[in-house]
Design an enzyme around this catalytic site. Sequence first.
Site, PDB file in Angstrom:
ATOM      1  CG  ASN A  64      35.369 -33.826  40.320  1.00 12.79           C
ATOM      2  OD1 ASN A  64      34.718 -34.450  39.999  1.00 12.79           O
ATOM      3  ND2 ASN A  64      34.959 -33.065  41.108  1.00 12.79           N
ATOM      4  N   GLY A  65      38.706 -34.956  37.081  1.00 10.97           N
ATOM      5  CA  GLY A  65      39.770 -34.885  36.166  1.00 10.97           C
ATOM      6  C   GLY A  65      40.020 -35.719  35.192  1.00 10.97           C
ATOM      7  CE  LYS A  78      28.872 -20.576  36.713  1.00 17.57           C
ATOM      8  NZ  LYS A  78      28.565 -19.363  35.490  1.00 17.57           N
ATOM      9  CD  GLU A  95      29.107 -12.755  27.207  1.00 12.64           C
ATOM     10  OE1 GLU A  95      29.820 -13.730  26.463  1.00 12.64           O
ATOM     11  OE2 GLU A  95      28.980 -13.023  28.208  1.00 12.64           O
ATOM     12  CG  HIS A  98      34.878  -7.331   4.221  1.00  7.62           C
ATOM     13  ND1 HIS A  98      35.473  -6.522   3.034  1.00  7.62           N
ATOM     14  CD2 HIS A  98      34.549  -6.249   5.283  1.00  7.62           C
ATOM     15  CE1 HIS A  98      35.210  -5.456   3.352  1.00  7.62           C
ATOM     16  NE2 HIS A  98      35.333  -5.773   4.777  1.00  7.62           N
ATOM     17  CD1 TRP A 126      29.360 -32.245  31.030  1.00 10.11           C
ATOM     18  CD2 TRP A 126      31.402 -32.766  30.499  1.00 10.11           C
ATOM     19  NE1 TRP A 126      29.649 -31.327  30.333  1.00 10.11           N
ATOM     20  CE2 TRP A 126      30.534 -31.877  29.843  1.00 10.11           C
ATOM     21  CE3 TRP A 126      32.829 -32.360  30.437  1.00 10.11           C
ATOM     22  CZ2 TRP A 126      31.305 -31.135  28.375  1.00 10.11           C
ATOM     23  CZ3 TRP A 126      33.704 -32.136  29.408  1.00 10.11           C
ATOM     24  CH2 TRP A 126      32.551 -31.250  28.395  1.00 10.11           C
ATOM     25  CB  CYS A 137      32.773 -34.363  37.190  1.00 16.54           C
ATOM     26  SG  CYS A 137      32.893 -34.970  35.741  1.00 16.54           S
ATOM     27  CD  GLU A 176      26.803 -20.090  27.090  1.00 21.26           C
ATOM     28  OE1 GLU A 176      27.922 -20.061  27.470  1.00 21.26           O
ATOM     29  OE2 GLU A 176      26.708 -18.031  27.677  1.00 21.26           O
ATOM     30  NE  ARG A 201      31.797 -28.923  39.454  1.00 27.01           N
ATOM     31  CZ  ARG A 201      32.771 -28.045  40.169  1.00 27.01           C
ATOM     32  NH1 ARG A 201      32.531 -26.416  40.905  1.00 27.01           N
ATOM     33  NH2 ARG A 201      34.056 -28.252  39.473  1.00 27.01           N
ATOM     34  CE  LYS A 246      25.925 -15.618  28.505  1.00 25.99           C
ATOM     35  NZ  LYS A 246      27.193 -15.808  29.156  1.00 25.99           N
TER      36      LYS A 246
HETATM   37  C1  F6R Z   1      29.583 -18.996  29.314  1.00 28.78           C
HETATM   38  C2  F6R Z   1      30.522 -19.334  30.443  1.00 28.78           C
HETATM   39  C3  F6R Z   1      31.551 -20.147  29.733  1.00 28.78           C
HETATM   40  C4  F6R Z   1      33.087 -19.575  30.317  1.00 28.78           C
HETATM   41  C5  F6R Z   1      34.309 -20.676  30.358  1.00 28.78           C
HETATM   42  C6  F6R Z   1      35.131 -19.953  30.485  1.00 28.78           C
HETATM   43  O1  F6R Z   1      27.733 -18.691  29.768  1.00 28.78           O
HETATM   44  O2  F6R Z   1      30.289 -19.468  30.900  1.00 28.78           O
HETATM   45  O3  F6R Z   1      31.671 -19.912  28.284  1.00 28.78           O
HETATM   46  O4  F6R Z   1      33.459 -17.942  30.294  1.00 28.78           O
HETATM   47  O5  F6R Z   1      33.886 -21.616  30.404  1.00 28.78           O
HETATM   48  O6  F6R Z   1      35.304 -20.123  32.233  1.00 28.78           O
HETATM   49  P1  F6R Z   1      36.189 -19.164  33.259  1.00 28.78           P
HETATM   50  O7  F6R Z   1      34.655 -17.599  33.348  1.00 28.78           O
HETATM   51  O8  F6R Z   1      35.117 -19.724  34.766  1.00 28.78           O
HETATM   52  O9  F6R Z   1      37.473 -19.343  32.651  1.00 28.78           O
END
Ligand code: F6R
Length: 615
Positions: free
Chosen positions: A103-104, A610, A487, A510, A77, A2, A494, A27, A491
């Site tokens: 927010n929260g 985000k 990773e 395995h 969100w 949010c 996602e 976000r 990516k």
């Molecule tokens: C992947 C991504 C998320 C963040 C995760 C942790 O592209 O952005 O997996 O890495 O939500 O977020 P931070 O790093 O802000 O604690």
Amino acid sequence: MCGIVGYTGKRNVIDVLMTGLVSLEYRGYDSAGIAINNDGEIKVYKAIGKLGNLKTLLEEKKSEITNVKSGIGHIRWATHGGATEFNAHPHTCTCGKLVVVHNGIIENFKELKEVLTKEGCVFRSQTDTETIAHLFAREYGKTHNLKEAVKNGLKELKGAYAICVMHKDEPDTIVATRKNAPLLIGLGEGENFIASDIPAFIEYTKKAIYLDDGDIAVVKADGLEFYNEKDEKITKKIEQLPWEPVALSKMGYKHFMLKEIHEQPDVIRNVLNGKLFDIDEPIVLNEVQIDNETLKKLNRIEIIACGTSLHAAMVGKYIIEDFTGIAVDVEPSSEYIYRKTVTNEKTLVIGVSQSGETADTITAIRQAKEKGAHVLIITNRPDSSMARYADSLIPVSAGIEISVAATKSYTAQLLSFYLLAIKMAEIKNSMPKEYLKTLKHELIQVPVKLEEILNNKEEIKKCARKFANYKNFIFIARGINLATALEGALKLKEISYINATGYAAGELKHGPIAMLDETMPVLSILIPGGITYDKILSNSEEAKARNARLIALTSSEDEHLYDIFENVIKIPPIPEILSPITANVPCQLLAYYISEFLGKDVDQPRNLAKSVTVE
Ligand code: F6R
């Protein structure tokens, strides 16, 4: 997640709110709304989906909006209740005179809702936030003062919150408060701004005040007052924000993600700047308070993080153990907080977070601190909540990252770990000086190597085009690049929603090998000169024998690779220990181009946010 924006002043309030919300869009959200005080009446406009829908609604209602001095806005969100118009913020009290955005999460909202319903409040949504509106309205009824109503209402709220409130009878006032969720005030001449993050007002002012937990701000166009948790009037420090509005533009790239991928060579130069002066000189990390005594005392290091940051942590573990001989554990924050960890004053706990606001990691850090650990935070937001818990800090200096998928911030986290590990080895004298010098020399060369990758994207695009319509994808690697495989897979899933997974290459036989056939692309990360190359090659052969579609990501010049792999993506030669920095970039590009070919929303993938501020 949010986002909040608030404004009071002489500009067109709706324009300021909408521009602010647009800049917080990155976000992740599923509905949006604004509330304005229009000639002494509170008016609320909400729409589900993208901000364009809210904009259309505001156009339609234009004639009823006459004289606006202040307003608050929100992108939501969904957590409590689906993404509906009723659940979208702002929320009003029963009579509609008081309005809030939040927010929260309010943890005791069910109990409060029960009490308030009995008192006659009419609830219209399924959200926790609506409770705040009713609660503050009840308190307003007792004092007819918005700040007092907020102060008294807060005594009953449990949870995390950043809140902005307006009341119809105080048309030029917005009251703002926070606890465990970020909120800051932007200062202007005859106008003031409120936001949950800097982009919402950076184009208007670079002067800001960060609220601390429990602070209440009374924000008017021509004045600001601050009160602490004890209700004492306080003076807050004015900060000069380090960002330029241009950081929020795509600068000609089709997506922020592509722009951010291309910024990585400069990000590395930035990270190294002021920390690695010369290969003969020790690494400088000014805000890291770890000396030889601290290191001697340590019996272990724990690194906690989520998502992409967790993958940076895995690389961190590998190099810190390798360079210092200190045992390192890596754990997702969301697991760390639910078990009895062996953390004490002899533990160094490293929290890694792009946003510095991830709820799981904040909780984990708090727990570690309570157990007496030294807490080191690696974050792209030195102004974040997490940074406030830090005994030591490494700001990763990647610049604002708008695309939800983390790219440049990951690379900057990796660099930070290399600098930290080398510094620890220097303090501990645990590695030969010549070796460390070679590493520093190699680190300085990395930006040019990334530029080379970014200038030669044809093979990556070819692969993306070829495999975009496959439903599954496997990345394999061993050793330090296991993190790169995980990773790369994260990516891809996602932003393209392809079921991509990363495996330790040795684990393939395995279990996962059962899935291999001609419908399964397998990308192998092969870095020659190290200890894993031959074994990964054998594992790739095993996959080929099951008809998997093989792609190599390698710096090898071996022409025989073309006999085994359908596609060979080349990266410049680099020592295996540093290869996670370069090997990850083609994976980012592959995910980007596949998402692009599939026509997905690259920068704002569905369901993702985000900064993940709920546990
Ligand atoms: C992947 C991504 C998320 C963040 C995760 C942790 O592209 O952005 O997996 O890495 O939500 O977020 P931070 O790093 O802000 O604690």
